[in-house]
Design a protein around this motif. Structure first.
Motif, short mmCIF file in Angstrom:
data_model
loop_
_atom_site.label_atom_id
_atom_site.label_comp_id
_atom_site.label_asym_id
_atom_site.label_seq_id
_atom_site.Cartn_x
_atom_site.Cartn_y
_atom_site.Cartn_z
N LYS A 128 -29.03 28.48 10.81
CA LYS A 128 -29.16 26.91 10.74
C LYS A 128 -28.73 26.54 9.34
CE LYS A 128 -32.98 24.85 12.54
NZ LYS A 128 -32.30 23.70 13.42
N LEU A 129 -29.04 27.06 8.16
CA LEU A 129 -28.71 26.69 6.74
C LEU A 129 -27.25 26.92 6.65
CD1 LEU A 129 -32.00 27.28 6.38
CD2 LEU A 129 -31.17 27.42 4.14
N VAL A 130 -26.43 27.84 7.06
CA VAL A 130 -25.16 28.15 6.89
C VAL A 130 -24.44 27.16 7.70
CG1 VAL A 130 -23.27 29.63 7.57
CG2 VAL A 130 -25.36 30.52 6.93
N ARG A 131 -24.92 26.59 8.81
CA ARG A 131 -24.14 25.56 9.63
C ARG A 131 -24.33 24.34 8.90
NH1 ARG A 131 -26.04 26.69 13.99
NH2 ARG A 131 -27.81 25.46 14.16
N ALA A 132 -25.42 23.87 8.45
CA ALA A 132 -25.79 22.48 7.72
C ALA A 132 -24.93 22.45 6.47
CB ALA A 132 -27.37 22.52 7.30
N ILE A 133 -24.69 23.56 5.78
CA ILE A 133 -23.98 23.64 4.49
C ILE A 133 -22.39 23.49 4.76
CG2 ILE A 133 -23.33 25.08 2.36
CD1 ILE A 133 -26.04 26.51 2.67
N ALA A 134 -22.10 24.08 5.65
CA ALA A 134 -20.73 23.88 6.05
C ALA A 134 -20.35 22.49 6.47
CB ALA A 134 -20.45 24.95 7.19
N GLU A 135 -21.20 21.88 7.41
CA GLU A 135 -21.13 20.75 7.88
C GLU A 135 -21.02 19.56 6.93
OE1 GLU A 135 -24.10 20.26 11.04
OE2 GLU A 135 -22.69 21.41 12.54
N GLN A 136 -21.85 19.68 6.09
CA GLN A 136 -22.01 19.04 4.67
C GLN A 136 -20.95 18.86 3.94
OE1 GLN A 136 -24.41 16.30 4.16
NE2 GLN A 136 -22.74 15.64 2.80
N ALA A 137 -20.11 20.33 3.78
CA ALA A 137 -19.06 20.28 2.75
C ALA A 137 -17.83 19.79 3.46
CB ALA A 137 -18.87 21.70 2.35
N ALA A 138 -17.75 19.62 4.98
CA ALA A 138 -16.60 19.00 5.55
C ALA A 138 -16.82 17.61 5.51
CB ALA A 138 -16.62 19.51 6.91
N ARG A 139 -17.98 17.10 5.34
CA ARG A 139 -18.11 15.38 5.45
C ARG A 139 -18.11 15.09 4.15
NH1 ARG A 139 -22.42 16.00 8.27
NH2 ARG A 139 -24.05 15.82 6.77
N LEU A 140 -18.81 15.54 3.19
CA LEU A 140 -19.11 14.97 1.66
C LEU A 140 -19.51 15.96 0.61
CD1 LEU A 140 -19.00 12.52 -0.33
CD2 LEU A 140 -21.09 11.89 0.41
N ALA A 141 -19.00 16.50 -0.17
CA ALA A 141 -19.35 17.57 -1.08
C ALA A 141 -20.05 17.19 -2.29
CB ALA A 141 -18.13 18.53 -1.29
N TYR A 142 -19.74 15.84 -2.68
CA TYR A 142 -20.27 15.49 -3.78
C TYR A 142 -20.50 13.91 -3.78
CZ TYR A 142 -21.57 14.29 -8.71
OH TYR A 142 -22.22 13.57 -9.71
#
Length: 439
Positions: free
Chosen positions: A60-74
């Protein structure tokens, strides 16, 4: 040049003399296990630095981080952000205040304590703060000043206005008693005397780990935390709980404040909020105090405050804690953990005491149980027997965090009972190896 040689040549490792320091090169983690480059696995019996509460590679955490990085990293911290809003609300809901609170996000626990120090001084207009001697609040300058043990020394002279006091430590009572009730009463009397000598009207806050963390997992005697709260109320002093280690299920509740039913005014947190997958910390401030900043500028800020990847990991972690019933699970397993570790006292003369609660325990190691002489002194580098024990643990495939003469047993909260028992057995074998040489 291999990876271990490269690491030793180019990386400075915290808190140790660099020459002679040896460690495996870990390249992968899964559940409660770490794997080195040769494929050998190590049971992570301290959840890293009491941080990886959900174990390694939680999907769950791995997926959430990857999806957020693809959407907005900063996103700059002055902008509003969906993840910050949602995590701020979720953390406020976990806090022990009926009126709720607000959170200021930081990159780590040490910055959380630095910022809490600024907050309490601004909120009260008072210059002084008190903190316990046997404590660790971080390694940056102000949090190192709050720290009571020897890791503050390299940061001295520290920030002005920090005064230390002795808190209860039943195994090695600084108040010359073996009665827990007497220990709590004498400790409170001592604290009040320190306050009177410092002028309580000049004290903004008392900083306290509700369970002492890396300095020995000391659970205070019943009545002590309640007494500190009463002293703060009497003198208009704010109470700050440093829950960097105790938060997010470690003691069988969202926060130790909930477990002990003692309500602070501010809570600092980090580590378990993201299960350490992305660095994130913060200061929770009860709403009645947070309103002050509606009319007064907030006196701090960080480039990475509420970093999008971090808050995404935080939201996923809170969801995992809830869906998997982690907090209640830890509380239900408390007796199992304690009983399994207590068996080591009967088997090993090096183990002077096992103490703790939830999934947070310490083994205090001694040369002699009667004199309680520590296996390794608190004010010096690890003794040869302590270093030998840490080598033996790695040889048995166990990683354990150690401080002075104490081993911290604080596994991922997802650990299975059979995995924990396997860890205790490996720990026992390592102790036997050292006892042959040390005793």
């Amino acid at each position: 040049m291999d990876l271990k040689t490269l690491h030793k040549r180019h990386v400075l490792t915290p808190w140790v003399a660099q020459g002679g320091h040896e460690a495996p090169v870990v390249v992968r983690g899964e559940g409660v296990w770490l794997y080195d480059r040769e494929g050998r696995r190590y049971l992570d019996l301290s959840a890293g630095l009491v941080a990886v509460n959900l174990g390694h590679a939680h999907p769950k955490l791995v997926r959430a981080i990857a999806e957020q990085a693809a959407r907005l990293a900063y996103a700059a911290p002055g902008l509003f952000h969906d993840g910050r809003a949602l995590l701020g609300k979720a953390l406020s809901d976990l806090a022990p205040w009926p009126e709720g609170g607000r959170v200021f996000f930081t990159p780590s626990g040490t910055e959380a304590n630095e910022d809490a120090l600024k907050f309490v001084r601004h909120l009260t207009g008072r210059p002084k703060v008190l903190a316990a001697y046997r404590s660790f609040h971080g390694a940056t300058h102000a949090s190192a000043s709050l720290t009571g043990e020897n890791r503050r020394w390299p940061a001295e002279p520290g920030v002005p206005g920090v005064v230390h006091f002795f808190a209860p430590y039943p195994y090695r009572s600084p108040f010359f008693t073996e009665d827990p009730k007497e220990e709590a009463w004498r400790a409170l009397e001592h604290l009040e005397r320190v306050l009177l000598h410092e002028d309580p009207q000049r004290v903004a806050a008392i900083f306290l780990e509700p369970v002492v963390g890396s300095n020995g997992v000391i659970v205070y005697p019943e009545g002590y935390l309640e007494g500190v709260r009463a002293l703060c109320d009497r003198h208009g002093i704010l109470l700050v709980f440093d829950e960097v280690m105790t938060g997010f299920g470690r003691v069988g509740a969202a926060f130790a404040a909930e477990r002990f039913r003692v309500v602070p005014d501010l809570i600092t947190f980090a580590k378990g909020v993201t299960s350490a997958y992305v660095p994130l910390g913060g200061v929770l401030v009860r709403e009645g105090l947070a309103r002050f900043f509606d009319e007064h500028p907030l006196p701090t800020g960080h480039t990475y405050s509420g970093h999008p990847l971090a808050v995404a990991a935080g939201l996923a972690a809170l969801e995992a804690y809830r869906e998997e019933g982690i907090f209640a699970r830890v509380r239900s397993l408390e007796g199992f953990f304690r009983e399994a570790l207590a068996s080591l006292v009967a088997q090993h003369p090096l183990v002077g005491e096992v103490r703790g609660l939830g999934a947070f325990y310490a083994l205090e190691l001694v040369k002699d149980r009667k004199s309680k002489e520590p296996l390794s002194p608190w004010h010096a580098p690890p003794s040869p027997p302590m270093r030998a024990l840490l080598r033996a643990l790695l040889g048995e495939g166990v990683y354990l965090m150690a401080k002075h003469n104490v081993l911290l047993v604080a596994p991922p909260l997802t650990i299975r009972e059979e995995e924990f028992l396997e860890g205790v057995e490996r720990l026992s074998r390592a102790l036997w190896q050292v006892e042959v040489e040390a005793l």
